[in-house]
Scaffold this motif. Structure first.
Motif, PDB file in Angstrom:
ATOM      1  N   GLU A   1       1.892  -2.595 -58.763  1.00 34.28           N
ATOM      2  CA  GLU A   1       1.518  -1.696 -59.757  1.00 34.28           C
ATOM      3  C   GLU A   1       0.156  -1.365 -59.967  1.00 34.28           C
ATOM      4  O   GLU A   1      -0.341  -0.382 -60.167  1.00 34.28           O
ATOM      5  CB  GLU A   1       2.424  -1.882 -61.032  1.00 34.28           C
ATOM      6  N   ALA A   2      -0.558  -2.608 -59.867  1.00 35.99           N
ATOM      7  CA  ALA A   2      -2.209  -2.613 -59.920  1.00 35.99           C
ATOM      8  C   ALA A   2      -2.559  -1.563 -58.920  1.00 35.99           C
ATOM      9  O   ALA A   2      -3.572  -0.662 -59.228  1.00 35.99           O
ATOM     10  CB  ALA A   2      -2.528  -3.831 -60.151  1.00 35.99           C
ATOM     11  N   LEU A   3      -2.298  -1.755 -57.822  1.00 34.31           N
ATOM     12  CA  LEU A   3      -2.776  -1.023 -56.760  1.00 34.31           C
ATOM     13  C   LEU A   3      -2.263   0.404 -57.014  1.00 34.31           C
ATOM     14  O   LEU A   3      -3.098   1.486 -56.385  1.00 34.31           O
ATOM     15  CB  LEU A   3      -2.328  -1.611 -55.300  1.00 34.31           C
ATOM     16  N   ASP A   4      -1.163   0.520 -57.261  1.00 34.92           N
ATOM     17  CA  ASP A   4      -0.832   2.064 -57.333  1.00 34.92           C
ATOM     18  C   ASP A   4      -1.396   2.812 -58.429  1.00 34.92           C
ATOM     19  O   ASP A   4      -1.982   4.043 -58.073  1.00 34.92           O
ATOM     20  CB  ASP A   4       0.561   1.991 -57.812  1.00 34.92           C
ATOM     21  N   GLY A   5      -2.025   1.871 -59.423  1.00 38.61           N
ATOM     22  CA  GLY A   5      -2.685   2.711 -60.550  1.00 38.61           C
ATOM     23  C   GLY A   5      -4.152   3.086 -59.757  1.00 38.61           C
ATOM     24  O   GLY A   5      -4.589   4.007 -60.149  1.00 38.61           O
ATOM     25  N   LEU A   6      -4.583   2.093 -59.312  1.00 38.81           N
ATOM     26  CA  LEU A   6      -5.912   2.370 -58.928  1.00 38.81           C
ATOM     27  C   LEU A   6      -5.944   3.558 -57.787  1.00 38.81           C
ATOM     28  O   LEU A   6      -7.095   4.391 -57.547  1.00 38.81           O
ATOM     29  CB  LEU A   6      -6.598   1.163 -57.894  1.00 38.81           C
ATOM     30  N   ALA A   7      -4.966   3.636 -57.097  1.00 37.86           N
ATOM     31  CA  ALA A   7      -4.859   4.602 -56.188  1.00 37.86           C
ATOM     32  C   ALA A   7      -5.005   5.952 -56.453  1.00 37.86           C
ATOM     33  O   ALA A   7      -4.994   6.993 -55.713  1.00 37.86           O
ATOM     34  CB  ALA A   7      -3.719   4.227 -55.074  1.00 37.86           C
ATOM     35  N   ASP A   8      -4.532   6.334 -57.827  1.00 34.61           N
ATOM     36  CA  ASP A   8      -4.665   7.636 -58.456  1.00 34.61           C
ATOM     37  C   ASP A   8      -6.077   8.213 -58.122  1.00 34.61           C
ATOM     38  O   ASP A   8      -6.260   9.449 -58.184  1.00 34.61           O
ATOM     39  CB  ASP A   8      -4.343   7.476 -59.967  1.00 34.61           C
ATOM     40  N   ASP A   9      -7.086   7.385 -58.246  1.00 34.37           N
ATOM     41  CA  ASP A   9      -8.519   7.791 -58.213  1.00 34.37           C
ATOM     42  C   ASP A   9      -9.425   7.400 -57.289  1.00 34.37           C
ATOM     43  O   ASP A   9     -10.417   7.676 -57.255  1.00 34.37           O
ATOM     44  CB  ASP A   9      -9.195   7.478 -59.541  1.00 34.37           C
ATOM     45  N   ARG A  10      -8.963   6.824 -56.211  1.00 35.87           N
ATOM     46  CA  ARG A  10      -9.634   6.134 -54.942  1.00 35.87           C
ATOM     47  C   ARG A  10      -8.828   5.654 -53.963  1.00 35.87           C
ATOM     48  O   ARG A  10      -7.586   5.668 -53.978  1.00 35.87           O
ATOM     49  CB  ARG A  10     -10.428   4.995 -55.634  1.00 35.87           C
ATOM     50  N   LEU A  11      -9.482   5.331 -52.820  1.00 35.58           N
ATOM     51  CA  LEU A  11      -8.593   4.859 -51.806  1.00 35.58           C
ATOM     52  C   LEU A  11      -8.601   3.325 -51.835  1.00 35.58           C
ATOM     53  O   LEU A  11      -9.399   2.606 -52.174  1.00 35.58           O
ATOM     54  CB  LEU A  11      -9.282   5.014 -50.432  1.00 35.58           C
ATOM     55  N   VAL A  12      -7.116   2.978 -51.611  1.00 36.24           N
ATOM     56  CA  VAL A  12      -6.914   1.523 -51.738  1.00 36.24           C
ATOM     57  C   VAL A  12      -6.251   1.415 -50.581  1.00 36.24           C
ATOM     58  O   VAL A  12      -5.260   1.894 -49.975  1.00 36.24           O
ATOM     59  CB  VAL A  12      -5.767   1.202 -52.842  1.00 36.24           C
ATOM     60  N   ILE A  13      -6.631   0.129 -49.675  1.00 32.53           N
ATOM     61  CA  ILE A  13      -5.883  -0.364 -48.382  1.00 32.53           C
ATOM     62  C   ILE A  13      -5.716  -1.740 -48.646  1.00 32.53           C
ATOM     63  O   ILE A  13      -6.411  -2.539 -49.103  1.00 32.53           O
ATOM     64  CB  ILE A  13      -7.134  -0.083 -47.492  1.00 32.53           C
TER      65      ILE A  13
ATOM     66  N   MET B   1      -4.992   7.609 -53.211  1.00 28.53           N
ATOM     67  CA  MET B   1      -4.144   7.366 -51.781  1.00 28.53           C
ATOM     68  C   MET B   1      -4.194   5.702 -51.573  1.00 28.53           C
ATOM     69  O   MET B   1      -4.925   5.083 -51.774  1.00 28.53           O
ATOM     70  CB  MET B   1      -5.343   7.879 -50.629  1.00 28.53           C
ATOM     71  N   LEU B   2      -2.922   5.205 -51.179  1.00 29.74           N
ATOM     72  CA  LEU B   2      -2.489   3.832 -50.836  1.00 29.74           C
ATOM     73  C   LEU B   2      -2.282   3.843 -49.377  1.00 29.74           C
ATOM     74  O   LEU B   2      -1.284   4.429 -49.071  1.00 29.74           O
ATOM     75  CB  LEU B   2      -1.554   3.305 -52.067  1.00 29.74           C
ATOM     76  N   VAL B   3      -2.894   3.102 -48.735  1.00 30.45           N
ATOM     77  CA  VAL B   3      -2.615   2.608 -47.440  1.00 30.45           C
ATOM     78  C   VAL B   3      -2.104   1.380 -47.607  1.00 30.45           C
ATOM     79  O   VAL B   3      -2.991   0.261 -47.654  1.00 30.45           O
ATOM     80  CB  VAL B   3      -3.504   2.886 -46.446  1.00 30.45           C
ATOM     81  N   ALA B   4      -0.916   0.923 -46.806  1.00 30.30           N
ATOM     82  CA  ALA B   4      -0.416  -0.582 -46.600  1.00 30.30           C
ATOM     83  C   ALA B   4      -0.415  -0.766 -45.000  1.00 30.30           C
ATOM     84  O   ALA B   4      -0.011  -0.167 -44.410  1.00 30.30           O
ATOM     85  CB  ALA B   4       1.163  -0.565 -47.312  1.00 30.30           C
ATOM     86  N   ILE B   5      -1.163  -1.856 -44.959  1.00 30.81           N
ATOM     87  CA  ILE B   5      -1.042  -2.413 -43.452  1.00 30.81           C
ATOM     88  C   ILE B   5      -0.087  -3.576 -43.271  1.00 30.81           C
ATOM     89  O   ILE B   5      -0.389  -4.626 -43.955  1.00 30.81           O
ATOM     90  CB  ILE B   5      -2.428  -2.732 -42.976  1.00 30.81           C
ATOM     91  N   VAL B   6       0.887  -3.529 -42.681  1.00 32.46           N
ATOM     92  CA  VAL B   6       2.151  -4.795 -42.652  1.00 32.46           C
ATOM     93  C   VAL B   6       2.431  -5.124 -41.337  1.00 32.46           C
ATOM     94  O   VAL B   6       2.195  -4.401 -40.207  1.00 32.46           O
ATOM     95  CB  VAL B   6       3.364  -4.144 -43.383  1.00 32.46           C
ATOM     96  N   GLY B   7       2.651  -6.296 -41.097  1.00 33.13           N
ATOM     97  CA  GLY B   7       2.946  -7.099 -39.762  1.00 33.13           C
ATOM     98  C   GLY B   7       2.803  -8.267 -39.879  1.00 33.13           C
ATOM     99  O   GLY B   7       2.733  -9.174 -40.942  1.00 33.13           O
ATOM    100  N   PRO B   8       3.374  -9.037 -38.621  1.00 31.84           N
ATOM    101  CA  PRO B   8       3.264 -10.570 -38.466  1.00 31.84           C
ATOM    102  C   PRO B   8       1.755 -11.095 -38.516  1.00 31.84           C
ATOM    103  O   PRO B   8       0.933  -9.992 -38.421  1.00 31.84           O
ATOM    104  CB  PRO B   8       4.226 -10.773 -37.203  1.00 31.84           C
ATOM    105  N   MET B   9       1.451 -12.351 -38.372  1.00 32.00           N
ATOM    106  CA  MET B   9       0.312 -12.843 -38.115  1.00 32.00           C
ATOM    107  C   MET B   9      -0.050 -12.460 -36.533  1.00 32.00           C
ATOM    108  O   MET B   9       0.878 -12.191 -35.733  1.00 32.00           O
ATOM    109  CB  MET B   9       0.296 -14.361 -38.291  1.00 32.00           C
ATOM    110  N   PHE B  10      -1.407 -12.499 -36.436  1.00 31.89           N
ATOM    111  CA  PHE B  10      -1.955 -12.208 -35.178  1.00 31.89           C
ATOM    112  C   PHE B  10      -1.846 -10.866 -34.450  1.00 31.89           C
ATOM    113  O   PHE B  10      -1.786 -10.463 -33.603  1.00 31.89           O
ATOM    114  CB  PHE B  10      -1.270 -13.023 -34.062  1.00 31.89           C
ATOM    115  N   ALA B  11      -1.482  -9.777 -35.594  1.00 35.15           N
ATOM    116  CA  ALA B  11      -1.147  -8.397 -35.364  1.00 35.15           C
ATOM    117  C   ALA B  11      -2.449  -7.580 -35.353  1.00 35.15           C
ATOM    118  O   ALA B  11      -2.698  -6.550 -35.448  1.00 35.15           O
ATOM    119  CB  ALA B  11      -0.128  -7.887 -36.138  1.00 35.15           C
TER     120      ALA B  11
END
Ligand SMILES: [Zn+2]
Length: 203
Positions: free
Chosen positions: A94-106, A1-11
């Motif tokens: 790609e590194a995070l996508d690989g890690l996310a196969d077996d664990r939670l990546v944020i 599982m890969l969760v991406a948190i995106v936004g500007p500064m101060f969010a």
């Protein structure tokens, strides 16, 4: 599982990242937070160490060696978090996508640079993500939701021809909405009409 948190500064991206990691630690899962070694704004260890919980924060160089370290070290944990991903090369995705196969990546990162152009690594991570959390800040000018990061030098909007990443250049930043994001030489901002195809269009 890969969760991406995106936004500007101060969010509140780092706060959101740590909140999500802490929930996992409370459930007894091991976790590590990686951040680029050039970012000394906060100490994730002290932020996350309350309630007797332990969280390992690792500063790694924002280059290919840092990406390798995240991939190798991260494989030892149930939960891997990476802050300020925009500083790392796109191969981090790609590194995070690989890690996310077996664990939670944020992963948390800036959406756009001060010119309003996408950070490639953040967008690449978001493309692989199972879930994208898009956060907004509050526009310093009008109080509406802000999606842009305004760079100021000497209190004035920084011109478009500056370096993408400035460290210790006497600059400051503010969160701004689309209407109040100003980049001299690129975007006039402040609601100024932009000329599109010779006709006036409301920006
Ligand atoms: Zn505004």
């Amino acid at each position: 599982m890969l969760v991406a948190i995106v936004g500007p500064m101060f969010a509140g991206k780092t706060t959101e990242l740590i909140r999500r990691v802490e929930r996992q630690i409370i459930a007894g899962r091991s976790a590590a937070i990686f951040k680029p070694s050039i970012d000394s704004r906060y100490d994730a260890l002290s932020v996350a160490a309350h309630n007797g919980l332990r969280l390992r924060a690792v500063a790694v160089p924002p280059d290919e060696s840092g990406v390798r370290e995240i991939a190798e070290e991260g494989a030892k944990y149930d939960v891997v978090a990476v802050d300020e991903v925009q500083f790392f090369p796109p191969s981090l995705a790609e590194a995070l996508d690989g890690l996310a196969d077996d664990r939670l990546v944020i992963a948390a990162g800036l959406n756009l640079d001060y010119r309003g152009e996408p950070f490639e690594t953040t967008m690449r991570v978001a493309a692989y993500a199972d879930k994208v959390v898009s956060l907004t800040a509050v526009c310093k000018i009008c109080g509406r939701p802000a999606t842009r990061t305004q760079r100021l030098i000497g209190g004035r909007p920084a011109p478009a021809d500056g370096p993408r990443i400035l460290v210790g250049g006497g600059e400051t930043y503010e969160a701004r909405c689309r209407r109040h994001h100003v980049v001299p030489g690129l975007r006039e901002g402040a609601g100024a009409p932009r000329r599109i195809g010779g006709r006036r269009a409301v920006g």
